[in-house]
Design a protein around this motif. Structure first.
Motif, PDB file in Angstrom:
ATOM      1  N   ASN A  76      -3.015   9.094   3.512  1.00 23.05           N
ATOM      2  CA  ASN A  76      -2.158   9.628   4.559  1.00 23.05           C
ATOM      3  C   ASN A  76      -0.756   9.856   3.981  1.00 23.05           C
ATOM      4  N   PRO A  77      -0.247  11.106   4.025  1.00 21.86           N
ATOM      5  CA  PRO A  77       1.087  11.381   3.465  1.00 21.86           C
ATOM      6  C   PRO A  77       2.212  10.583   4.124  1.00 21.86           C
ATOM      7  N   VAL A  78       2.028  10.176   5.374  1.00 19.11           N
ATOM      8  CA  VAL A  78       3.064   9.376   6.043  1.00 19.11           C
ATOM      9  C   VAL A  78       3.262   8.058   5.308  1.00 19.11           C
ATOM     10  N   TRP A  79       2.164   7.401   4.922  1.00 20.54           N
ATOM     11  CA  TRP A  79       2.273   6.124   4.227  1.00 20.54           C
ATOM     12  C   TRP A  79       2.764   6.303   2.803  1.00 20.54           C
ATOM     13  N   GLN A  80       2.449   7.430   2.178  1.00 14.36           N
ATOM     14  CA  GLN A  80       3.006   7.711   0.852  1.00 14.36           C
ATOM     15  C   GLN A  80       4.534   7.827   0.957  1.00 14.36           C
ATOM     16  N   TRP A  82       6.406   6.626   3.341  1.00 15.93           N
ATOM     17  CA  TRP A  82       6.932   5.323   3.759  1.00 15.93           C
ATOM     18  C   TRP A  82       7.139   4.420   2.544  1.00 15.93           C
ATOM     19  N   ASP A  83       6.096   4.301   1.711  1.00 15.95           N
ATOM     20  CA  ASP A  83       6.191   3.434   0.539  1.00 15.95           C
ATOM     21  C   ASP A  83       7.179   3.989  -0.486  1.00 15.95           C
ATOM     22  N   LEU A  84       7.245   5.312  -0.607  1.00 12.85           N
ATOM     23  CA  LEU A  84       8.209   5.917  -1.517  1.00 12.85           C
ATOM     24  C   LEU A  84       9.638   5.634  -1.066  1.00 12.85           C
ATOM     25  N   THR A  85       9.887   5.772   0.224  1.00 12.83           N
ATOM     26  CA  THR A  85      11.216   5.481   0.771  1.00 12.83           C
ATOM     27  C   THR A  85      11.577   4.020   0.556  1.00 12.83           C
ATOM     28  N   MET A  86      10.601   3.136   0.781  1.00  8.30           N
ATOM     29  CA  MET A  86      10.841   1.710   0.584  1.00  8.30           C
ATOM     30  C   MET A  86      11.149   1.415  -0.889  1.00  8.30           C
ATOM     31  N   LEU A  87      10.409   2.019  -1.806  1.00  7.93           N
ATOM     32  CA  LEU A  87      10.655   1.824  -3.232  1.00  7.93           C
ATOM     33  C   LEU A  87      12.045   2.307  -3.624  1.00  7.93           C
TER      34      LEU A  87
END
Length: 155
Positions: A76-80, A82-87
């Motif tokens: 799911n691109p939303v979770w990609q 999300w995790d990219l923003t968090m990183l």
């Protein structure tokens, strides 16, 4: 009885000259860095607790975390995103914090420059590698015979 005598205190010019830097701090940059730390900290709290809630409390909990779980989540691109923003936010936030510590506790300009250079290189390497992992992650791992590996996420 003799009176106590104290040595004359050092002049403030000697003390101040020891701790002054050759270049002044970048006034507006430091204010923006301070503001970034406050805003990114609040955003990171939301990102991290949502991440923890989704990974640990929803579904099977910790026992459900495996390759298939990550593969399904990153499908799911939303979770990609999300995790990219968090990183990215976590690395920028942490790098800025360590930069501030380096500025506060190093006395020599050369030492300060080298420590910050090492810090910036490490941060860039981690952000680039993490971004590559998120966007080049292959959820459908195949064995040499062409069959999906156990736990692989193949649509």
């Amino acid at each position: 009885m003799t009176a106590l005598s104290f040595e004359k205190p050092r002049s403030s010019s000697k003390i101040d000259s020891k701790y002054t830097r050759s270049k002044g701090s970048g006034g507006n940059f430091e204010m923006m860095a301070w503001l970034f730390m406050r805003i990114s900290g609040v955003v990171l709290i939301v990102l991290i607790f949502t991440h923890l809630f989704t990974n640990l409390l929803v579904g099977e909990g910790v026992s459900g975390l495996d390759f298939g779980f990550v593969a399904g989540k990153w499908a799911n691109p939303v979770w990609q995103f999300w995790d990219l923003t968090m990183l990215w936010l976590a690395m920028l936030h942490g790098t800025n914090g360590v930069r501030t510590i380096i500025n506060d506790y190093t006395e020599k300009d050369a030492t300060r420059r080298w420590l910050k250079l090492i810090l910036y290189i490490a941060a860039v390497v981690i952000v680039v590698l993490g971004t590559l992992v998120i966007f080049t992650f292959e959820p459908c791992m195949l064995a040499p015979n062409g069959e999906p590996l156990p736990g692989a996420f193949c649509p």
